[in-house]
Design an enzyme around this catalytic site. Structure first.
Site, PDB file in Angstrom:
ATOM      1  N   ASP A   1       0.879  -1.163   0.000  1.00 26.85           N
ATOM      2  CA  ASP A   1       0.000   0.000   0.000  1.00 26.85           C
ATOM      3  C   ASP A   1       0.924   1.223   0.000  1.00 26.85           C
ATOM      4  OD1 ASP A   1      -1.453   2.215   0.689  1.00 26.85           O
ATOM      5  OD2 ASP A   1      -2.571   1.264   2.308  1.00 26.85           O
TER       6      ASP A   1
ATOM      7  N   GLN B   1       0.885   6.405   1.139  1.00 26.05           N
ATOM      8  CA  GLN B   1       1.658   7.439   1.844  1.00 26.05           C
ATOM      9  C   GLN B   1       3.146   7.340   1.524  1.00 26.05           C
ATOM     10  OE1 GLN B   1       0.108   9.769   3.342  1.00 26.05           O
ATOM     11  NE2 GLN B   1      -1.878   8.910   3.876  1.00 26.05           N
TER      12      GLN B   1
HETATM   13  N1  C6P Z   1      -5.673   7.847   3.893  1.00 23.21           N
HETATM   14  C1  C6P Z   1      -5.760   9.664   5.476  1.00 23.21           C
HETATM   15  O1  C6P Z   1      -6.175  10.751   5.878  1.00 23.21           O
HETATM   16  P1  C6P Z   1      -7.834   6.361  -1.010  1.00 23.21           P
HETATM   17  O2  C6P Z   1      -8.848   6.938  -0.089  1.00 23.21           O
HETATM   18  O3  C6P Z   1      -8.335   5.138  -1.710  1.00 23.21           O
HETATM   19  O4  C6P Z   1      -7.205   7.335  -1.912  1.00 23.21           O
HETATM   20  O5  C6P Z   1      -6.620   5.900  -0.050  1.00 23.21           O
HETATM   21  C2  C6P Z   1      -6.840   4.984   0.981  1.00 23.21           C
HETATM   22  C3  C6P Z   1      -5.603   4.840   1.810  1.00 23.21           C
HETATM   23  C4  C6P Z   1      -4.943   3.631   1.797  1.00 23.21           C
HETATM   24  N2  C6P Z   1      -3.805   3.470   2.486  1.00 23.21           N
HETATM   25  C5  C6P Z   1      -3.268   4.453   3.217  1.00 23.21           C
HETATM   26  C6  C6P Z   1      -1.985   4.202   3.926  1.00 23.21           C
HETATM   27  C7  C6P Z   1      -3.898   5.683   3.278  1.00 23.21           C
HETATM   28  O6  C6P Z   1      -3.355   6.658   4.006  1.00 23.21           O
HETATM   29  C8  C6P Z   1      -5.118   5.884   2.581  1.00 23.21           C
HETATM   30  C9  C6P Z   1      -5.863   7.180   2.694  1.00 23.21           C
HETATM   31  C10 C6P Z   1      -6.281   9.141   4.158  1.00 23.21           C
HETATM   32  O7  C6P Z   1      -4.924   9.021   6.086  1.00 23.21           O
HETATM   33  C11 C6P Z   1      -7.779   9.085   4.137  1.00 23.21           C
HETATM   34  S1  C6P Z   1      -8.430   8.018   5.380  1.00 23.21           S
END
Ligand code: C6P
Length: 423
Positions: free
Chosen positions: A206, A209
């Protein structure tokens, strides 16, 4: 992630982001410290998307007309920009999705349903975002498998021994974040990949970040799949990427069915299109993809390693000053082990109150469980505050947050004194 020394001029770069000149509430300058949730976009990205809508828009891979072909070229050029950014060996390995969540679900369904069976295990970590937990629970439920959690240490680092203990011949998938969205912890992905592959597991990273905040080379990374989102790297929302090893993607069945993902449809059934179309059913996020390409060009011009170094300096600065405050507990490892994310809890003040009060002064931070409830449970808390940095943040932004924290702590101290003297 590589970090090099030459500093970027964040104060000058701010001019590229029109929204950063906003005034909020009663005319207070916006201090944006929530880029881990979503970064802001520079004019170059907004302009690329506006131009696409004004002059280059039609559906892609469908029309034989000029506009459709032009838009298709733009869309496919975006795929090439992503390929270059992550150093994938071929554009066929780059699948556009709506975001990280969609990319992870794609793998869990398509690869997972085909390869995970009863008694198998999926290994995640205690610091995962729900997007890298729930799709695996769902897969486990469908297939009669189990999800295991590799532990973290008290200071928010993956416990590699605990990870190794949970890895076995039954482990079919190891799913791990490159960087924790709460702790900022930079995980040792290369070591995780080596251990997982030795156990015969497929590795899903994943990168939500991680990819925006450091150089990514999927050929060096050694993982099998990588997911990330455009809106966390100066691009628009609604676009994300699944990178996968070609041989794995080739062998996987399509996830969603519809237009574009087919070779042929007859009354007897269908055949699938080749990669990457096989995984892009329906009209894709065309203009968001064009916007993502513009974002990639923008960050490449600045230099991803310079952005990472800048964020590292901000993290160190925030740590130093937050550590000096009484009643503030920082989460995660020391600054050197973190990407540009700093989370904390303040004694006696709920995280939502902290974020609310800072916001009244124009400072935008995040509060809550940040879609990482198992992590918060592990840390013995229900919520935390998070400040997260990007290329446009300066130490002055952190000073504004510190000033706000000082003011709110003083307010709560006064309130306590009043309560005590009333007793
Ligand atoms: N974290 C945060 O404020 P999406 O929403 O599909 O673009 O990403 C999801 C996601 C998956 N993995 C990690 C490590 C993330 O940080 C995120 C998204 C945002 O931390 C929204 S909860």
């Amino acid at each position: 992630m590589t970090v090099e020394a030459s500093a970027l001029d964040a104060a000058a770069l701010r001019a590229d982001f029109p929204i950063l000149a906003s005034l909020v509430h009663d005319g207070r300058p916006l201090v944006y410290l929530d880029s881990a949730a979503s970064t802001q976009r520079p004019t170059a990205v907004i302009q690329a998307m506006t131009t696409a809508y004004e002059r280059e828009y039609a559906n892609v891979h469908r029309g034989v007309h000029w506009m459709s072909e032009r838009c298709t070229d733009r869309y496919e050029a975006a795929r090439e920009a992503v390929r270059r950014y992550i150093n994938a060996s071929a554009v066929e390995e780059v699948v556009f999705t709506s975001g990280t969540t969609a990319a992870l679900n794609l793998v869990a369904h398509s690869w997972g349903d085909a390869h995970v069976g009863a008694g198998d295990e999926i290994l995640v970590t205690e610091m995962e975002h729900h997007s890298n937990i729930v799709p695996w629970f769902q897969l486990a439920e469908r297939r009669g498998a189990a999800v295991k959690f590799a532990p973290i240490t008290d200071d928010g680092v993956l416990d590699l021994e605990g990870f190794a203990e949970r890895l076995s011949q039954r482990t079919k998938v190891v799913a791990v974040s490159a960087v924790s969205n709460v702790l900022g912890t930079i995980n040792p992905v290369a070591r995780i990949v080596a251990a997982a592959r030795a156990a015969g597991a497929v590795v899903v990273v994943d990168g939500a970040q991680g990819v925006p905040h450091g150089t990514t080379d999927v050929q060096q990374l050694g993982a099998d799949f990588l997911a990330f989102s455009g809106h966390k790297m100066a691009g628009p929302s609604g676009i994300g990427v699944l990178w996968g090893r070609r041989e794995l993607l080739d062998a996987m069945p399509p996830f969603l069915g519809g237009g574009s993902m087919i070779g042929e449809v007859t009354v007897d059934g269908f055949t699938s299109a080749d990669l990457p179309a096989k995984f892009e059913a329906g009209t894709p996020p065309i203009v968001p993809a064009i916007g993502l390409a513009a974002a990639i060009e923008y960050v490449e011009q600045i230099g991803v390693a310079r952005i990472a170094a800048h964020e590292q300096r901000l993290t160190a600065y925030a740590h130093e000053h937050l550590e000096a405050l009484t009643g503030v507990r920082l989460l995660g490892p020391p600054a050197a082990g973190k990407s540009g994310i700093v989370s904390f809890v303040i004694d006696g003040v709920h995280a939502h109150d902290v974020a609310y009060m800072l916001d009244r002064g124009g400072v935008a931070i995040r509060a809550g469980h940040h879609c990482a409830m198992p992590l918060h449970k592990r840390l013995g808390i229900t919520a935390s505050n998070r400040a997260s940095f990007y290329l446009y943040n300066t130490p002055a932004d952190i000073d504004a947050m510190l000033k706000g924290i000082d003011q709110l702590q003083e307010k709560f101290r006064k309130r306590q004194r009043r309560r005590r003297s009333a007793r």
